[in-house]
Design an enzyme around this catalytic site. Structure first.
Site, PDB file in Angstrom:
ATOM      1  N   SER A  51       0.929  -1.120   0.232  1.00  0.00           N
ATOM      2  CA  SER A  51       0.097   0.001  -0.021  1.00  0.00           C
ATOM      3  C   SER A  51       0.966   1.220   0.002  1.00  0.00           C
ATOM      4  O   SER A  51       1.811   1.294   0.539  1.00  0.00           O
ATOM      5  CB  SER A  51      -1.042   0.106   1.207  1.00  0.00           C
ATOM      6  OG  SER A  51      -1.512   1.100   1.210  1.00  0.00           O
ATOM      7  N   LYS A  85     -15.454  -2.702  -1.048  1.00  0.00           N
ATOM      8  CA  LYS A  85     -14.135  -3.373  -1.005  1.00  0.00           C
ATOM      9  C   LYS A  85     -14.078  -4.370   0.516  1.00  0.00           C
ATOM     10  O   LYS A  85     -13.147  -5.069   0.576  1.00  0.00           O
ATOM     11  CB  LYS A  85     -12.899  -2.529  -1.252  1.00  0.00           C
ATOM     12  CG  LYS A  85     -12.542  -1.823  -2.377  1.00  0.00           C
ATOM     13  CD  LYS A  85     -11.337  -1.080  -2.432  1.00  0.00           C
ATOM     14  CE  LYS A  85     -11.008  -0.338  -3.642  1.00  0.00           C
ATOM     15  NZ  LYS A  85      -9.724   0.605  -3.852  1.00  0.00           N
ATOM     16  N   GLN A  86     -15.040  -3.944   1.335  1.00  0.00           N
ATOM     17  CA  GLN A  86     -14.962  -4.582   2.551  1.00  0.00           C
ATOM     18  C   GLN A  86     -15.308  -5.920   2.408  1.00  0.00           C
ATOM     19  O   GLN A  86     -14.638  -6.785   3.502  1.00  0.00           O
ATOM     20  CB  GLN A  86     -16.034  -3.576   3.462  1.00  0.00           C
ATOM     21  CG  GLN A  86     -15.571  -2.274   3.759  1.00  0.00           C
ATOM     22  CD  GLN A  86     -16.371  -1.552   4.783  1.00  0.00           C
ATOM     23  OE1 GLN A  86     -17.357  -2.309   5.299  1.00  0.00           O
ATOM     24  NE2 GLN A  86     -16.369  -0.408   4.993  1.00  0.00           N
ATOM     25  N   HIS A 108     -20.124   3.164   8.642  1.00  0.00           N
ATOM     26  CA  HIS A 108     -21.283   3.314   7.635  1.00  0.00           C
ATOM     27  C   HIS A 108     -21.727   2.164   7.857  1.00  0.00           C
ATOM     28  O   HIS A 108     -21.016   0.921   7.934  1.00  0.00           O
ATOM     29  CB  HIS A 108     -20.669   3.537   6.235  1.00  0.00           C
ATOM     30  CG  HIS A 108     -21.969   3.754   5.213  1.00  0.00           C
ATOM     31  ND1 HIS A 108     -23.137   4.084   5.508  1.00  0.00           N
ATOM     32  CD2 HIS A 108     -22.082   3.529   3.928  1.00  0.00           C
ATOM     33  CE1 HIS A 108     -24.114   4.041   4.522  1.00  0.00           C
ATOM     34  NE2 HIS A 108     -23.313   3.635   3.482  1.00  0.00           N
TER      35      HIS A 108
END
Length: 332
Positions: A51, A85-86, A108
């Protein structure tokens, strides 16, 4: 009005001697991680190997691990990557390491409410949802203030989920402004509706169509941009400060008279009926299914619309005019 919980009630110390993993280091992720760290909470940033945010988080003084390793090491795991993507990341890196008594947290409710993520029954699940972008969550914390947050408890296995949620909201500065109770369903459905019907879909289309009407009538695109897009911020800022009353107090009487006479001719009963259809499609899962399918099919329609919208004349004119505004430098 529901009770608003402030700092004194949210200092539960439920995160004392616990480790929090923040999954993702984007807008919200960086703010949550840094605010919690500066509030005395032990924090790990969870990222995938390679990342580009890995080095950035380390330079900020944060411990960085892979998501799997961070989940193993942490007591509380807050997922702050994109909704779409979760689920895959959760199944691969979090669920296998989510042992009894840990807490899973969200900002959320989408994936819990629409059962894209189904947590095991032996953990706590809660939500802390700041009502502002990440950079504001961070900047308000740094000056001793906070952004209001919604909180919800979906699953209380340990009996401490609410206290942990309060301690988390306190740690990111949210309880300085206040925590307001909600549910995963209510937060998800109202958030999606607000985005689609008003804040993004509604306002974007209103500005574009206003611009088109003026241009098609022969007015300069520059004037049309100023009137239909640029000045939107002036109005929204006034509403933000003191509601519609403050806005109407601050504008001219001519503008206020036009507001009363014309607003309902633009937002008609038919518009309201369509808004109700939009809400129904959110409530019955139609929007969620469509968005999930769009991602599974490679986002062909989404990417095509993104390209087309970027080519709209209001974007070309706006880019040229914003270049004249020295005070309006884009922020990362």
């Amino acid at each position: 009005m529901k009770k608003v919980y402030k700092d004194a009630e949210c200092q539960t110390h439920a995160l004392d001697n616990k480790t929090v993993a923040i999954v993702g280091y984007g807008s919200q992720g960086h703010a949550h991680a840094l605010n919690l760290k500066e509030s005395g909470v032990k924090v790990i940033v969870a990222l995938y190997e390679g990342s580009k945010s890995w080095e950035t988080a380390q330079k900020a003084g944060l411990t960085v691990m892979t998501t799997a390793d961070a989940t193993k090491a942490a007591d509380v795991i807050m997922i702050l990557i994109n909704d779409e993507k979760q689920p895959d990341m959760y199944e691969k890196d979090i669920l296998p390491n989510l042992t009894e008594g840990k807490a899973l947290a969200f900002a959320h409710g989408f994936n819990i409410h629409f059962q894209r993520i189904v947590p095991p029954s032996n953990i706590d699940v809660f939500m802390i949802a700041p009502k502002g972008p990440g950079h504001t969550v961070r900047s308000e914390y740094q000056i001793g203030r906070g952004v209001p947050c919604l909180y919800a408890v979906y699953q209380d296995y340990t009996g401490n989920a609410k206290d942990i949620a309060f301690a988390y909201g306190h740690g990111i500065g949210g309880s300085r402004a206040g925590l307001l109770e909600t549910s995963f369903r209510e937060e998800t459905e109202t958030d999606l509706f607000g985005e689609q019907a008003v804040l993004c879909g509604g306002v974007s289309e209103l500005m574009k169509v206003g611009f088109e009407v003026l241009c098609e009538a022969g007015y300069d695109p520059e004037n049309a941009y100023y009137e239909c897009m640029h000045e939107m911020k002036l109005i929204v800022d006034l509403v933000y400060q003191g509601g519609l009353t403050r806005m109407r107090y601050s504008i001219s009487d001519t503008a206020e008279y036009g507001d009363y006479c014309i607003g309902k001719r633009i937002i008609t009963d038919d518009t309201k009926k369509e808004m109700k259809k939009v809400l129904a499609e959110i409530q019955d899962g139609t929007f969620a299914r469509n968005w999930i399918l769009e991602n599974q099919c490679g986002r062909l329609n989404f990417n095509a619309r993104r390209r087309l919208e970027a080519e709209h004349p209001i974007e070309k004119v706006g880019k040229e005019l914003r270049a004249l505004m020295s005070w309006n430098e884009p922020k990362n």
